[in-house]
Design an enzyme around this catalytic site. Sequence first.
Site, PDB file in Angstrom:
ATOM      1  N   THR A   1       1.000  -1.304  -0.294  1.00  0.00           N
ATOM      2  CA  THR A   1      -0.162   0.171  -0.067  1.00  0.00           C
ATOM      3  C   THR A   1       1.041   1.482  -0.277  1.00  0.00           C
ATOM      4  O   THR A   1       1.865   1.264   0.704  1.00  0.00           O
ATOM      5  CB  THR A   1      -0.723   0.203   0.902  1.00  0.00           C
ATOM      6  OG1 THR A   1      -1.681  -0.945   1.259  1.00  0.00           O
ATOM      7  CG2 THR A   1      -1.251   1.254   1.967  1.00  0.00           C
TER       8      THR A   1
ATOM      9  N   ARG B   1     -14.838  -6.568   0.115  1.00  0.00           N
ATOM     10  CA  ARG B   1     -13.986  -5.854   1.283  1.00  0.00           C
ATOM     11  C   ARG B   1     -13.183  -4.598   1.085  1.00  0.00           C
ATOM     12  O   ARG B   1     -12.934  -4.477   0.712  1.00  0.00           O
ATOM     13  CB  ARG B   1     -12.496  -6.923   1.824  1.00  0.00           C
ATOM     14  CG  ARG B   1     -11.779  -6.979   2.752  1.00  0.00           C
ATOM     15  CD  ARG B   1     -10.398  -6.101   2.181  1.00  0.00           C
ATOM     16  NE  ARG B   1      -9.592  -6.389   3.702  1.00  0.00           N
ATOM     17  CZ  ARG B   1      -8.567  -5.498   3.975  1.00  0.00           C
ATOM     18  NH1 ARG B   1      -8.267  -5.328   2.932  1.00  0.00           N
ATOM     19  NH2 ARG B   1      -7.781  -5.549   4.802  1.00  0.00           N
ATOM     20  N   VAL B   2     -13.573  -3.878   2.474  1.00  0.00           N
ATOM     21  CA  VAL B   2     -12.657  -2.529   2.308  1.00  0.00           C
ATOM     22  C   VAL B   2     -11.664  -2.357   3.142  1.00  0.00           C
ATOM     23  O   VAL B   2     -12.687  -3.116   4.861  1.00  0.00           O
ATOM     24  CB  VAL B   2     -13.526  -1.635   2.562  1.00  0.00           C
ATOM     25  CG1 VAL B   2     -13.132   0.095   2.543  1.00  0.00           C
ATOM     26  CG2 VAL B   2     -14.761  -1.035   1.084  1.00  0.00           C
ATOM     27  N   GLY B   3     -10.873  -2.294   3.469  1.00  0.00           N
ATOM     28  CA  GLY B   3      -9.874  -1.963   4.930  1.00  0.00           C
ATOM     29  C   GLY B   3      -9.734  -0.618   5.560  1.00  0.00           C
ATOM     30  O   GLY B   3     -10.931   0.203   5.247  1.00  0.00           O
ATOM     31  N   ASP B   4      -8.669  -0.335   6.271  1.00  0.00           N
ATOM     32  CA  ASP B   4      -8.350   0.793   6.886  1.00  0.00           C
ATOM     33  C   ASP B   4      -8.649   2.340   5.994  1.00  0.00           C
ATOM     34  O   ASP B   4      -8.696   2.619   6.744  1.00  0.00           O
ATOM     35  CB  ASP B   4      -7.188   0.484   7.743  1.00  0.00           C
ATOM     36  CG  ASP B   4      -5.923   0.076   7.147  1.00  0.00           C
ATOM     37  OD1 ASP B   4      -5.973  -0.271   6.203  1.00  0.00           O
ATOM     38  OD2 ASP B   4      -5.017   1.095   7.250  1.00  0.00           O
TER      39      ASP B   4
ATOM     40  N   GLY C   1      -0.179  -1.844   6.903  1.00  0.00           N
ATOM     41  CA  GLY C   1      -0.725  -3.032   7.694  1.00  0.00           C
ATOM     42  C   GLY C   1      -1.864  -4.045   7.522  1.00  0.00           C
ATOM     43  O   GLY C   1      -2.983  -3.978   6.494  1.00  0.00           O
TER      44      GLY C   1
ATOM     45  N   GLY D   1      -5.593  -3.987   7.088  1.00  0.00           N
ATOM     46  CA  GLY D   1      -6.553  -3.000   7.763  1.00  0.00           C
ATOM     47  C   GLY D   1      -7.456  -3.181   9.242  1.00  0.00           C
ATOM     48  O   GLY D   1      -7.616  -2.574   9.557  1.00  0.00           O
TER      49      GLY D   1
HETATM   50  N1  ASP Z   1      -3.843  -1.380   4.881  1.00  0.00           N
HETATM   51  C1  ASP Z   1      -3.987  -2.279   3.611  1.00  0.00           C
HETATM   52  C2  ASP Z   1      -5.419  -2.816   3.906  1.00  0.00           C
HETATM   53  O1  ASP Z   1      -5.560  -3.352   5.434  1.00  0.00           O
HETATM   54  C3  ASP Z   1      -2.854  -3.509   3.338  1.00  0.00           C
HETATM   55  C4  ASP Z   1      -1.643  -2.774   3.471  1.00  0.00           C
HETATM   56  O2  ASP Z   1      -1.106  -1.791   4.067  1.00  0.00           O
HETATM   57  O3  ASP Z   1      -0.725  -3.220   2.813  1.00  0.00           O
HETATM   58  O4  ASP Z   1      -6.230  -3.156   2.592  1.00  0.00           O
END
Ligand code: ASP
Length: 295
Positions: free
Chosen positions: A158, A186-189, A210, A212
């Site tokens: 990311t 899916r949606v992360g942080d 990291g 999410g």
């Molecule tokens: N934080 C991102 C997510 O969970 C992934 C990443 O940081 O590599 O979508």
Amino acid sequence: MTSATRTWAIILHAGAGRRPKNDAQPTRDVCLNALARGQSVLRDGGAAVDAATETMMELEKHPLCNAGYGSVLNEHGEVEMDAAIMDGASFDIGAVGAIRGVRHAAQVARLLLREPQILLVGEGARAFARARGAELCDERAFHRIKTQAPPSSDLGDTVGCVALDPSGNIAAGTSTGGLSGKPAGRVGDSPLPGCGFYADNAAGGASFSGIGERIARKLLAARTMQYLREGDDAQRAADRAVADAGPIGGAAAAIVLDARGGIGWAHDTPSFAVAYAASDLAAAAYVTRSEDVRR
Ligand code: ASP
């Protein structure tokens, strides 16, 4: 890194994870190239939101980054991206979740920044992108090598950026393809304020990478802002926020600027590619925190 108030400062990341050793120099080069874009915006007196967006758009062009062109694939072999940008002067936020078929998710987030809505997802986000003239593309436009990645919750690479401009405004942003093999939708942080990013001129700005689901459960960007408001410098705030993810499994990484342009970064993952520069600091790039001897 503490300092007197700086005219401008910028820090980017190209993701927490386990970068292979032979990727280290190409990764530093990609980071410095993108950083140069943001630096030139700030040196010319441009806005932090533009410096951060343009920096992320550079990173989105590169297959080494898990964003834009280099996005990892979901369980169906599709690219779904999340991105955000926040203006620490106005608290305006533009974010997109699970958006498909755009070249630059960060550009779409920037287009949403001054709109009343803060987050658009899926088809609606793409329709907005189309209506506002963002660059569209089809699925074949992405870097297909990542189709071979096995389904997992492994970390991607990311990207994110935090910038302080000469007017004292701070911006923070993120852009990602998410986690490799993630479920569709899916949606992360990364597009969630207070989770993967936040900016507040009175405190500073932060952008995370990291896993999410852990970053979001612990509200790591919001915690970072709290630590800055309590008087921590950027480095201490980054260290504390990353440590906060420890009890639920960790895998978190942060870049932070405080309101005076102090720089901090931390990660509990094997690698975390970062580059930074400031009005009084030449550009430098690292793939682990232990390489950074300038502090
Ligand atoms: N934080 C991102 C997510 O969970 C992934 C990443 O940081 O590599 O979508």
